[in-house]
Write an enzyme that holds these catalytic residues in place. Structure first.
Site, short mmCIF file in Angstrom:
data_model
loop_
_atom_site.label_atom_id
_atom_site.label_comp_id
_atom_site.label_asym_id
_atom_site.label_seq_id
_atom_site.Cartn_x
_atom_site.Cartn_y
_atom_site.Cartn_z
CB CYS A 2 35.26 31.97 37.09
SG CYS A 2 34.63 32.09 38.76
NE ARG A 27 35.77 34.69 31.53
CZ ARG A 27 34.91 34.87 30.55
NH1 ARG A 27 35.29 35.50 29.46
NH2 ARG A 27 33.70 34.41 30.64
CD1 TRP A 74 34.48 38.90 40.42
CD2 TRP A 74 32.59 37.78 40.82
NE1 TRP A 74 33.56 39.79 40.92
CE2 TRP A 74 32.39 39.14 41.17
CE3 TRP A 74 31.53 36.89 40.98
CZ2 TRP A 74 31.17 39.61 41.67
CZ3 TRP A 74 30.33 37.36 41.48
CH2 TRP A 74 30.16 38.71 41.82
CG ASN A 98 32.68 30.89 34.35
OD1 ASN A 98 32.16 31.56 35.24
ND2 ASN A 98 32.74 31.29 33.09
N GLY A 99 30.60 29.55 36.92
CA GLY A 99 29.13 29.57 36.97
C GLY A 99 28.65 29.37 38.39
CD GLU A 482 30.25 54.64 30.74
OE1 GLU A 482 29.35 53.97 31.29
OE2 GLU A 482 31.38 54.16 30.48
CE LYS A 486 33.54 53.38 32.92
NZ LYS A 486 32.93 52.52 31.95
CD GLU A 489 33.32 50.64 36.04
OE1 GLU A 489 32.93 49.47 36.22
OE2 GLU A 489 33.20 51.21 34.95
CG HIS A 505 11.97 66.61 40.20
ND1 HIS A 505 10.68 67.03 40.40
CD2 HIS A 505 12.35 67.12 39.01
CE1 HIS A 505 10.29 67.75 39.36
NE2 HIS A 505 11.30 67.82 38.51
CE LYS A 605 36.03 44.55 29.41
NZ LYS A 605 35.64 45.94 29.64
C1 F6R Z 1 31.40 49.36 33.27
C2 F6R Z 1 31.28 48.05 32.63
C3 F6R Z 1 30.06 47.27 32.89
C4 F6R Z 1 29.60 46.59 31.59
C5 F6R Z 1 28.43 45.64 31.87
C6 F6R Z 1 27.90 45.00 30.60
O1 F6R Z 1 32.61 49.97 32.97
O2 F6R Z 1 32.16 47.62 31.94
O3 F6R Z 1 29.04 48.04 33.44
O4 F6R Z 1 29.25 47.58 30.68
O5 F6R Z 1 28.84 44.64 32.75
O6 F6R Z 1 28.90 44.27 29.96
P1 F6R Z 1 28.76 43.81 28.47
O7 F6R Z 1 28.80 45.05 27.62
O8 F6R Z 1 29.91 42.91 28.22
O9 F6R Z 1 27.44 43.13 28.34
#
Ligand code: F6R
Length: 610
Positions: A2, A27, A74, A98-99, A482, A486, A489, A505, A605
């Site tokens: 949010c 957000r 969100w 927000n929360g 990673e 990527k 997501e 395994h 984000k």
């Molecule tokens: C994936 C991504 C998330 C963040 C995670 C931690 O692309 O962006 O997995 O890496 O939410 O976020 P931060 O780094 O802001 O603590």
């Protein structure tokens, strides 16, 4: 999760707030809404879905309004719908949040027993009714907050508007981020400084347990006990252009392309290029008592956790610290073996991730020293830590992390070299060699970007996959994890990352002729082991897409496709380059599949609730 924003001053505010919400949309984007006061009336517009769905309703807001607030959601409690969108308000007052209010059910039942009826399924609406109950008795917002805030449990950044006090807004901070922006005869607030950068340079960061009253003249701040607080303003001179797309179709693509330049500026901040020596000033070590530190413990989430996995390999080989790395969401609820001899390093792009923040608080309570490796300055995690080391990657707006991930790798590498120098675990010659290799990174990163046409072409063949595996060993293991994150997501193709050595395994049972395996195979000391894995996959008719370093005729013959990455004889820098290839791969697959690259479904984000 949010985004909230508000304004009080002399400008017309509906459009200003809408544009601020555009900057905060990363957000959360389940619904959006704006409320303004004009001529003694609160007017609210809101709509489920992305912010653009609110646009047709903007005409319903009085253009002359100069006090208002907005929210992009969100969803936590209640589906994304018009009713559940914020602001929540009756004629007299309006609230954005927000929360999460953890005890909202008890509060709601009490309010229902008193005859209150609810319009939404949100936890936020209980705050509105608690507030209205006080206002109806003639209590001021200030006194009402002192009474109701102790009743709320959970995380809550709030913006509150009262029709009877039309020249002020009230703000509350507990657990979720909130910043006040001070302009000339105008005052703003928002979840983070990004949307406020075009208007102001001076910011007040509220701490948990504080609330504020803002007017166009500025802010007064109190703690929840009602004691007035002095707040020094901090100055931030971010370039607002850095938060624009600058001609790219997506923030993600722009951020991928910013990497060579970002690496250059990181390297020149930490390296004296004339003397080829390391500058230790910006590593955040000045407030850390290194003599006390016997071991390191990384805590992080998501991509930051994968970066910290690379950090562990670096810290054990270069400064030779015993080092653990752990998901913050696990760490905070365990009884980890940590104490005053442990330096806990929190890695976070946003500096706001709820689990990482809680882990820092937990580590401090256990007597550990704490250090933040973060991107967003003055965010909650660096403010909570004893010391901070900033990545300076610039704003990252695309929800899928790209440049922040590689910046974490590079900064962790530089940090480990700094520690190695201070602990005398590297000879001067070895250190000089590392530093010389660092300087090769920006041009090689530019070469990695020049692969984009090949990658985009191959991505077209990958469109209809439903699931795949990513494998790697050593530093490339973290890159495989990673890479899988990527892809899943942003393209919604299921990808799982494994250490190459783990294939036998369990996951090898999945291999059959339709399964694609993306193998990260640089020419490093584990190359032969990876070739053995590739043969095992081939023997079971699996398809292999290899991410190689340089030309690799053998892999070109044995794999379905080879995405070639520039080669460097340095495992950490090679990991950075391989990661850039996988970022582009995920981007083009998602682009061809027509998904929303910058705002993938269900994600936000900044994960400010656990
Ligand atoms: C994936 C991504 C998330 C963040 C995670 C931690 O692309 O962006 O997995 O890496 O939410 O976020 P931060 O780094 O802001 O603590």
């Amino acid at each position: 999760m949010c985004g909230i924003i508000g304004y009080i001053g002399s400008r017309s505010c509906p459009e200003l707030i809408y544009q601020g919400l555009e900057k905060l949309e990363y957000r959360g984007y389940d619904s959006a809404g704006i409320a303004v006061i004009s001529s003694g009336q609160i007017t609210t517009v809101k709509a489920a879905g992305k912010l653009a769905r609110l646009r047709p309703f903007m005409g319903g807001l009085p253009a002359a309004a100069h006090i208002g607030m907005g929210h992009t959601r969100w969803a936590t409690h209640g589906e994304p719908s018009d009713e559940n969108a914020h602001p929540h308000g009756e004629a007299g007052a309006s609230v954005i949040h927000n929360g999460i209010i953890e005890n909202y059910k008890e509060l709601k039942l009490e309010l229902i027993a008193q005859g209150v009826s609810f319009k939404s399924e949100t936890d936020t609406e209980v705050i509105l009714h608690l507030l209205l109950a006080e206002l109806q008795k003639g209590t001021s917002v200030h006194m009402a907050l002192l009474k109701l805030l102790p009743q709320l449990q959970g995380a809550f950044s709030l913006g509150i508007m009262n029709r009877d006090e039309p020249e002020a807004l009230y703000l509350v901070k507990q657990g979720s981020p909130l910043v006040i922006g001070c302009g000339k005869d105008e005052t703003f607030f928002a979840s983070d400084p990004l949307p406020l950068i075009p208007y102001c340079q001076h910011f007040l960061f509220l701490e948990d347990g504080e609330f504020a009253r803002i007017t166009r003249a500025g802010a007064e701040v109190w703690n929840f006990a009602g004691v007035q607080q002095e707040k020094p303003a901090v100055t931030m001179d971010w370039d607002s252009a850095a938060a624009e797309k600058n001609g790219f179709n997506h923030y993600m693509l722009k951020e991928i392309h910013e990497q060579p330049q970002m690496f250059s500026s990181t390297i020149s901040r930490h390296l004296d290029l004339h003397t080829n020596s390391l500058i230790l000033d910006h590593l955040g070590l000045d407030k850390i008592d290194l003599a006390q530190v016997k071991r390191l413990h990384f805590v992080a989430c998501g991509s930051a956790y994968y970066a910290a996995l690379v950090g562990k390999y670096l810290m054990e080989t270069l400064p030779q610290f015993p080092c653990d790395v752990e998901l913050a969401s696990e760490f905070r609820y365990r009884e980890p073996f940590i104490g005053p001899d442990t330096l806990v390093i929190a890695v976070s792009q946003s500096g706001e991730t709820a689990d990482t923040l809680a882990s820092v608080k937990y580590a401090r309570a256990k007597g550990c020293q704490t250090l933040a490796l973060c991107n967003v300055k003055f965010s909650s995690i660096p403010r909570e830590c004893h010391s901070a080391f900033y990545m300076e990657a610039g704003p990252e707006i695309g929800v899928a992390s790209t440049k922040a991930f590689t910046s974490m790798l590079l900064n962790l590498y530089i940090f480990s070299l700094g520690l190695a120098r201070l602990r005398h675990t590297l000879s001067a010659e070895a250190l000089a060699q590392h530093l010389s290799q660092l300087k090769l990174l920006p041009p090689l990163a530019a070469q990695a970007l020049a692969q984009d046409k090949n990658i985009a072409t191959y991505a077209l063949q990958f469109l209809h996959e439903t699931h795949c595996l990513f494998i790697g060993r050593g530093f490339s293991y973290a890159i495989a994890l990673e890479g899988a994150l990527k892809l899943k997501e942003i393209s919604y193709i299921h990808g799982e990352g494994y250490a190459g050595g783990e294939l036998k395994h369990g996951p090898i049972a999945l291999i059959e002729k339709s399964l694609a395996v993306i193998a990260v195979v640089p020419r490093d000391k584990l190359y032969d082991k990876m070739l053995a894995n590739i043969e095992e996959i081939r023997a079971r008719k699996g398809r292999i897409i290899a991410i190689t370093s340089g030309n690799d005729p053998h892999l070109a013959q044995t794999c379905e496709a080879v995405l070639s990455c520039p080669a460097i004889d340095n495992p950490c820098l090679q990991a950075v380059l391989s990661s850039m290839i996988l970022q582009q791969f995920a981007y083009y697959v998602a682009l061809h599949r027509g998904t929303d690259v910058d705002q993938p479904r269900n994600l936000a984000k900044s994960v400010t609730v656990e």
